[in-house]
Structures are given as structure tokens and as C-alpha cells.
Design an enzyme around this catalytic site. Structure first.
Site, PDB file in Angstrom:
ATOM      1  N   LEU A 199      -7.050  -0.406  -2.939  1.00 17.56           N
ATOM      2  CA  LEU A 199      -6.343  -1.008  -4.078  1.00 17.56           C
ATOM      3  C   LEU A 199      -6.309  -2.525  -3.961  1.00 17.56           C
ATOM      4  O   LEU A 199      -6.416  -3.081  -2.864  1.00 17.56           O
ATOM      5  CB  LEU A 199      -4.918  -0.449  -4.183  1.00 17.56           C
ATOM      6  CG  LEU A 199      -3.882  -0.718  -3.074  1.00 17.56           C
ATOM      7  CD1 LEU A 199      -3.331  -2.120  -3.097  1.00 17.56           C
ATOM      8  CD2 LEU A 199      -2.735   0.258  -3.199  1.00 17.56           C
ATOM      9  N   LYS A 228     -17.154 -15.277  -8.931  1.00 20.50           N
ATOM     10  CA  LYS A 228     -16.468 -16.374  -9.599  1.00 20.50           C
ATOM     11  C   LYS A 228     -16.211 -17.472  -8.565  1.00 20.50           C
ATOM     12  O   LYS A 228     -15.485 -17.261  -7.597  1.00 20.50           O
ATOM     13  CB  LYS A 228     -15.156 -15.854 -10.196  1.00 20.50           C
ATOM     14  CG  LYS A 228     -14.552 -16.792 -11.187  1.00 20.50           C
ATOM     15  CD  LYS A 228     -13.686 -16.073 -12.196  1.00 20.50           C
ATOM     16  CE  LYS A 228     -13.195 -16.968 -13.330  1.00 20.50           C
ATOM     17  NZ  LYS A 228     -13.067 -18.374 -13.045  1.00 20.50           N
ATOM     18  N   ALA A 229     -16.823 -18.620  -8.813  1.00 22.82           N
ATOM     19  CA  ALA A 229     -16.634 -19.729  -7.865  1.00 22.82           C
ATOM     20  C   ALA A 229     -15.211 -20.260  -7.969  1.00 22.82           C
ATOM     21  O   ALA A 229     -14.586 -20.206  -9.024  1.00 22.82           O
ATOM     22  CB  ALA A 229     -17.632 -20.840  -8.177  1.00 22.82           C
ATOM     23  N   VAL A 274       0.824  -1.214   0.000  1.00 18.55           N
ATOM     24  CA  VAL A 274       0.000   0.000   0.000  1.00 18.55           C
ATOM     25  C   VAL A 274       0.857   1.263   0.000  1.00 18.55           C
ATOM     26  O   VAL A 274       0.694   2.151  -0.834  1.00 18.55           O
ATOM     27  CB  VAL A 274      -0.963  -0.002   1.213  1.00 18.55           C
ATOM     28  CG1 VAL A 274      -1.576   1.368   1.444  1.00 18.55           C
ATOM     29  CG2 VAL A 274      -2.061  -1.027   0.986  1.00 18.55           C
ATOM     30  N   CYS A 325      -5.709  -9.355   3.086  1.00 18.41           N
ATOM     31  CA  CYS A 325      -6.793  -8.460   3.512  1.00 18.41           C
ATOM     32  C   CYS A 325      -8.080  -9.183   3.912  1.00 18.41           C
ATOM     33  O   CYS A 325      -8.502  -9.073   5.061  1.00 18.41           O
ATOM     34  CB  CYS A 325      -7.095  -7.453   2.408  1.00 18.41           C
ATOM     35  SG  CYS A 325      -5.752  -6.282   2.216  1.00 18.41           S
ATOM     36  N   THR A 335      -5.567  -0.346   7.325  1.00 13.87           N
ATOM     37  CA  THR A 335      -6.923  -0.739   7.728  1.00 13.87           C
ATOM     38  C   THR A 335      -6.938  -0.927   9.242  1.00 13.87           C
ATOM     39  O   THR A 335      -6.242  -1.803   9.765  1.00 13.87           O
ATOM     40  CB  THR A 335      -7.309  -2.052   7.015  1.00 13.87           C
ATOM     41  OG1 THR A 335      -7.170  -1.848   5.609  1.00 13.87           O
ATOM     42  CG2 THR A 335      -8.727  -2.467   7.348  1.00 13.87           C
TER      43      THR A 335
HETATM   44  P1  NAD Z   1       3.070  -4.661   4.125  1.00 10.15           P
HETATM   45  O1  NAD Z   1       3.354  -5.640   5.194  1.00 10.15           O
HETATM   46  O2  NAD Z   1       3.329  -5.020   2.707  1.00 10.15           O
HETATM   47  O3  NAD Z   1       3.889  -3.314   4.408  1.00 10.15           O
HETATM   48  C1  NAD Z   1       4.021  -2.708   5.660  1.00 10.15           C
HETATM   49  C2  NAD Z   1       5.367  -1.990   5.687  1.00 10.15           C
HETATM   50  O4  NAD Z   1       5.457  -1.228   6.886  1.00 10.15           O
HETATM   51  C3  NAD Z   1       6.565  -2.943   5.683  1.00 10.15           C
HETATM   52  O5  NAD Z   1       7.457  -2.594   4.638  1.00 10.15           O
HETATM   53  C4  NAD Z   1       7.211  -2.723   7.063  1.00 10.15           C
HETATM   54  O6  NAD Z   1       8.611  -2.861   7.039  1.00 10.15           O
HETATM   55  C5  NAD Z   1       6.797  -1.284   7.342  1.00 10.15           C
HETATM   56  N1  NAD Z   1       6.849  -0.903   8.762  1.00 10.15           N
HETATM   57  C6  NAD Z   1       6.381  -1.584   9.831  1.00 10.15           C
HETATM   58  N2  NAD Z   1       6.636  -0.885  10.962  1.00 10.15           N
HETATM   59  C7  NAD Z   1       7.225   0.270  10.584  1.00 10.15           C
HETATM   60  C8  NAD Z   1       7.740   1.396  11.288  1.00 10.15           C
HETATM   61  N3  NAD Z   1       7.654   1.462  12.629  1.00 10.15           N
HETATM   62  N4  NAD Z   1       8.301   2.397  10.588  1.00 10.15           N
HETATM   63  C9  NAD Z   1       8.404   2.322   9.249  1.00 10.15           C
HETATM   64  N5  NAD Z   1       7.950   1.287   8.521  1.00 10.15           N
HETATM   65  C10 NAD Z   1       7.377   0.262   9.180  1.00 10.15           C
HETATM   66  O7  NAD Z   1       1.554  -4.242   4.324  1.00 10.15           O
HETATM   67  P2  NAD Z   1       0.496  -3.782   3.196  1.00 10.15           P
HETATM   68  O8  NAD Z   1      -0.014  -4.967   2.479  1.00 10.15           O
HETATM   69  O9  NAD Z   1       1.061  -2.650   2.428  1.00 10.15           O
HETATM   70  O10 NAD Z   1      -0.695  -3.259   4.140  1.00 10.15           O
HETATM   71  C11 NAD Z   1      -0.579  -2.083   4.878  1.00 10.15           C
HETATM   72  C12 NAD Z   1      -1.945  -1.717   5.414  1.00 10.15           C
HETATM   73  O11 NAD Z   1      -2.833  -1.435   4.341  1.00 10.15           O
HETATM   74  C13 NAD Z   1      -2.618  -2.828   6.230  1.00 10.15           C
HETATM   75  O12 NAD Z   1      -3.377  -2.255   7.256  1.00 10.15           O
HETATM   76  C14 NAD Z   1      -3.543  -3.466   5.216  1.00 10.15           C
HETATM   77  O13 NAD Z   1      -4.655  -4.086   5.812  1.00 10.15           O
HETATM   78  C15 NAD Z   1      -3.985  -2.289   4.396  1.00 10.15           C
HETATM   79  N6  NAD Z   1      -4.389  -2.613   3.028  1.00 10.15           N
HETATM   80  C16 NAD Z   1      -3.672  -3.518   2.317  1.00 10.15           C
HETATM   81  C17 NAD Z   1      -4.058  -3.798   1.014  1.00 10.15           C
HETATM   82  C18 NAD Z   1      -3.294  -4.821   0.192  1.00 10.15           C
HETATM   83  O14 NAD Z   1      -3.814  -5.237  -0.836  1.00 10.15           O
HETATM   84  N7  NAD Z   1      -2.100  -5.222   0.584  1.00 10.15           N
HETATM   85  C19 NAD Z   1      -5.167  -3.153   0.440  1.00 10.15           C
HETATM   86  C20 NAD Z   1      -5.852  -2.220   1.206  1.00 10.15           C
HETATM   87  C21 NAD Z   1      -5.454  -1.961   2.510  1.00 10.15           C
END
Ligand code: NAD
Length: 443
Positions: A151, A249-250, A11, A258, A121
Site C-alpha cells: 500500500l 515524475k522528476a 499498515v 519506506c 517489510t
Molecule cells: P508505524 O510505525 O506507523 O506503525 C507500527 C506500529 O507498531 C506502531 O503503532 C507501534 O506502536 C506498534 N508497535 C511496535 N511494537 C509493538 C509491540 N511490541 N506490540 C504492539 N504494537 C507494537 O509503521 P508502518 O508505517 O505501519 O510500517 C509497518 C511495517 O510495514 C514496516 O515494516 C514498513 O516497512 C512496512 N510497510 C510500510 C508501508 C507504509 O507506507 N507505511 C508500506 C508497506 C510496508
């Protein structure tokens, strides 16, 4: 605008890159130094189509940089975006420890008015806590906003640059004006609401989509018993504008970072206010079981799995990503190994990540789809990668010891299967597989 994004994962990185593409100055922060070094060297650490090109051009234009120095990044920005992970705790609740740590760091390094925008989230009420954690460490003014992210991995750049809507949850008029200006180039569909409703919109959206998936999967299970074809059923339903064709889609159910965690978290959010979210609990239960239909079909075809060699095509939770978090392949492969089978596994992109989750001497990691299929007793398709759809099925059948194909994603049509030697099982399409597993040449 000057923006800092904290957390450079799926994200944060995509958001940072896309905000720089709009002409903003963006600093992406991560505490994973190895990741920051890779990014500073111009390399994207995840597989996300189109991201590398946009990232490179914005780095070259001097609008995008990466650092692990959070203090400096906060000083240089007016908008701070929180995008760290919120994984599940063992009880299903969201783990907010990364969020709290970052909030306290922001509080320590505040030096003038800023907008703190949460994209992670987070459970309803979390932004109030973030506000308290920051306020406890600074007297500088700031406004909180919840701007949930919608996304999808695999299409993240497109989803970010062309979103269906932007939700801005805040109680500050000043933040509304600035955040509307920031997002206006992306869409006119901007919904401004209070913080708690914005937080809930994210969970409700994911829970609803998960519900659609479990619903159509249950319909597919009934279709198999009554002789209907779930793909025709979904098509017929999808043209109804009140229903819509997407997420019908089954297959073998949802996975990823997520839906599983957000559905569990919403059940917990409801439970914390003494509300038993019965519908969502069933959605989760249905999803947990659906993936094991692959095992049941294998047993139907092979009787016992002990001593058999099974090819698995697709390890990522969906195509066009290297993300294997909560991928159905994890549990399916573990179950195969538990039952005494050996596995030949192949994924175009996600093998390296998958091996960190599951590894065993009983798994052979193949370097191509055909290589994985050579000499096996059966083949299971678990992810709908495009390259699997383009395989020559006649040639494939020749390479296998037994031509048994379990298509967990319904990627093949009857035309492709009917002239092959395959004993073919798909999801909710009994007309392609008769009672003893042999395909019929009907339709
Ligand atoms: P991710 O695990 O890919 O990335 C999180 C990043 O945060 C990592 O690179 C980690 O090193 C970094 N991090 C952790 N602690 C930190 C700190 N103290 N300082 C600096 N960096 C730090 O996670 P993601 O998939 O990008 O998801 C992030 C959020 O977005 C979550 O809450 C997720 O639910 C939400 N989200 C994800 C998606 C998806 O498709 N992946 C879609 C919508 C929402």
C-alpha cells in the site's frame, strides 16, 4: 475468519480495517496505550483519506476492535498478522527488535494452530528467525507466511481493497488454502511462492521504483543543461508499455518511511552475502543530492541565503499524508537554517508531526499557504498538495517581497506562470526558466 493484527500504524490499521470490511472479525493490537484509547474512542490517529469512514462502520458492526492486551487478542484469533515497524539502524540494516519482541509474545501465548503472517517489510531470512523465536516458546503447531504489503500512504485504503497483486510466501499447503480464501475477495492475482522469494519481492519492488525515480531525476538534471523538457521526455517514455508512465515524475526525490530505508536495507542484505549492489547505491546517492537542487536554485536566484526569509510549502514526504519520516523538507529546511535563512513553513496536515522532527526559533509555522508567502524573498514548493496547484499565482506574487518561485515538484504549467511576475524555477524544464532565472514566454 478471526484475525489479530499486531502493530496499528499506517499498515496495521489500514489492513485491520480493510479485513474487517471484508466481513472478518479483527482485533488490532498496539502497545501504545494512548493510540489504542484514541482508536477505541473511534478516532483515527493518522491522516489517511477514507479510513475514518470504513473504520467507524466496521466498529459499529462489531467486527473491529482495538486493544493493548496481546494475550487475549492472540487467544481469540486463528490468523496473527505482524505489522510493527522495521526502521533503519544507523548502518542501514533493518531494526528487527520490534519483530522479535512480538514473535516471542506470540510464542508465549499460543494455544492452538495459527497462521503467523508477516506484513512488516523484513530482510530475506527473517521469517525463518520469527519461526525459531516462536517455536522456542511453544509446542503448539503454526505456519509462517510472508505476505508483504504494497500500500501507499495517501491511497492506502484503495490500495488495500484493490491491490495489483497479493504475494503469499509460505511452505505450508494449509496456509496457502486459508490465506487464498482470505485474500480472494480482493483480487484473483495471487502469487504463491516460497518465503524468501516473497521477502525479496517487497525489497526488489521498492528498489525498482526508487531506481525509476532517481533515473528520471538524473535525466531532468541533464535536461536542464541541454535544453530539453523532462516532463515531455517522461511522457514520451511512459507511453512505451515496456517502461510505463508511473514513477517517472522528476522532482526533489523520494522520501518517506519506506523507499529510503528499504533501499538501504537491500544494500545491506546484498552486502551480507558479499554482493556489492552498485546500481542501488547510486540510486540512493542520486536521491540524497537531488533535494539540494532546491538550495542551489535559491542561491542562483538570491545569491546568498543568509538573512533571507524563505517560504516552504509542503512538509509531508508526499501529498495526502501526515507522514514526515525522511521527508526531503527535513534536510532542506535544516540546510536553509544552517545557511542563515529564516523559514516560513506551511503544510495542510503534517505541521504537527514535522515540528517533532525539526523546530527552531528561526521557523515561523504558518496557518495558510498565503500567510507563509507574505513578505518572503522566495517560495519553495516541496510537496505537491492539491491546494498549492489551485493558488492564484498573480495574487501570490503580490504578497511576496520578491516573486521567486522554486517549484520542486513541477506542479505549475507554463500557462499558469507566463503572465505572472514570477522568476520561476522548476525541475528539468529549462524552457520555463532562462539562464538568469527569468522565465521566457516561449513554447
Ligand atoms: P508505524 O510505525 O506507523 O506503525 C507500527 C506500529 O507498531 C506502531 O503503532 C507501534 O506502536 C506498534 N508497535 C511496535 N511494537 C509493538 C509491540 N511490541 N506490540 C504492539 N504494537 C507494537 O509503521 P508502518 O508505517 O505501519 O510500517 C509497518 C511495517 O510495514 C514496516 O515494516 C514498513 O516497512 C512496512 N510497510 C510500510 C508501508 C507504509 O507506507 N507505511 C508500506 C508497506 C510496508
Amino acid at each position: 475468519m478471526n484475525i489479530t493484527v499486531i502493530g496499528t500504524g499506517y499498515v496495521g490499521l489500514v489492513s485491520g480495517v480493510c479485513f474487517s470490511e471484508l466481513g472478518n472479525n479483527v482485533i488490532c493490537v498496539d502497545n501504545n496505550v494512548e493510540k489504542v484509547n484514541m482508536l477505541t474512542g473511534g478516532h483515527v490517529p493518522i491522516y489517511e483519506p477514507g479510513l475514518q469512514e470504513v473504520m467507524t462502520s466496521n466498529m459499529e458492526a462489531g467486527r473491529l476492535s482495538f486493544t493493548s492486551n496481546i494475550q487475549d487478542a492472540i487467544h481469540r484469533s486463528d490468523i496473527i498478522i505482524i505489522a510493527v515497524g522495521t526502521p533503519s539502524l544507523p548502518n542501514g540494516e533493518a531494526n528487527l527488535s520490534y519483530i522479535e519482541l512480538v514473535a516471542r509474545e506470540i510464542g508465549s501465548y499460543m494455544d492452538n494452530y495459527k497462521i503467523i503472517m508477516t506484513k512488516s517489510t523484513v530482510p530475506v531470512g527473517t521469517n525463518d528467525h520469527i519461526q525459531e523465536w516462536i517455536s522456542s516458546l511453544t509446542s503448539h503447531p503454526f505456519d509462517m507466511a510472508s505476505v508483504p504489503e504494497f500500500l501507499r500512504e495517501g491511497t492506502a485504503v484503495k490500495d488495500t481493497l484493490y491491490p495489483d497483486r497479493i504475494v503469499i510466501g509460505t511452505n505450508s499447503e494449509r496456509a496457502v488454502t486459508i490465506l487464498k480464501e482470505l485474500h480472494q475477495p480482493l483480487t484473483d492475482q495471487i502469487i504463491v511462492t516460497d518465503i524468501r522469494s516473497a521477502e525479496m519481492i517487497k525489497y526488489a519492488s521498492n528498489a525498482f521504483l526508487a531506481t525509476k525515480i532517481s533515473f528520471i531525476n538524473e535525466i531532468s538534471n541533464i535536461c536542464e543543461k541541454v535544453g530539453a523538457d523532462v516532463s515531455r521526455v517522461a511522457e514520451g517514455m511512459g507511453y512505451d508499455r515496456r517502461i510505463g508512465a508511473s514513477f517517472l515524475k522528476a522532482g526533489i526525490g523520494y522520501g518517506g518511511s519506506c523507499f529510503p530505508k528499504d533501499t538501504q536495507a537491500l544494500i545491506q542484505i546484498a552486502g551480507n552475502v558479499d554482493y556489492d549492489f552498485k546500481l542501488l547505491k547510486s540510486v540512493v546517492e542520486v536521491n540524497k543530492d537531488q533535494r539540494f537542487n532546491v538550495i542551489r536554485k535559491l542561491e542562483e536566484a538570491l545569491d546568498v541565503l543568509d538573512g533571507k526569509q524563505i517560504a516552504v510549502w509542503g512538509l509531508a514526504f508526499k501529498p495526502d499524508t501526515d507522514d514526515v519520516r525522511d521527508a526531503p523538507a527535513v534536510e532542506i529546511i535544516q540546510r536553509l537554517l544552517d545557511q542563515g535563512a529564516t523559514v516560513k513553513a506551511y503544510d495542510p496536515i503534517a505541521t504537527e508531526n514535522f515540528r517533532k522532527e525539526v523546530d527552531s526559533p528561526a521557523i515561523i509555522w504558518a496557518s495558510s499557504a498565503m500567510e507563509a508567502a507574505k513578505g518572503v524573498d522566495a517560495l519553495c514548493v516541496l510537496t505537491e498538495w492539491k491546494e498549492f496547484m489551485e493558488v492564484d499565482l498573480t495574487e501570490l506574487a503580490v504578497h511576496m517581497k520578491q516573486p521567486i518561485l522554486i517549484d520542486g515538484r513541477n506542479i505549475y504549467e507554463e500557462d499558469q506562470i507566463k503572465d505572472t511576475a514570477f522568476q520561476y524555477y522548476s525541475v528539468g524544464r529549462p524552457s520555463l526558466t532562462n539562464i538568469d532565472g527569468r522565465k521566457t514566454a516561449v513554447l
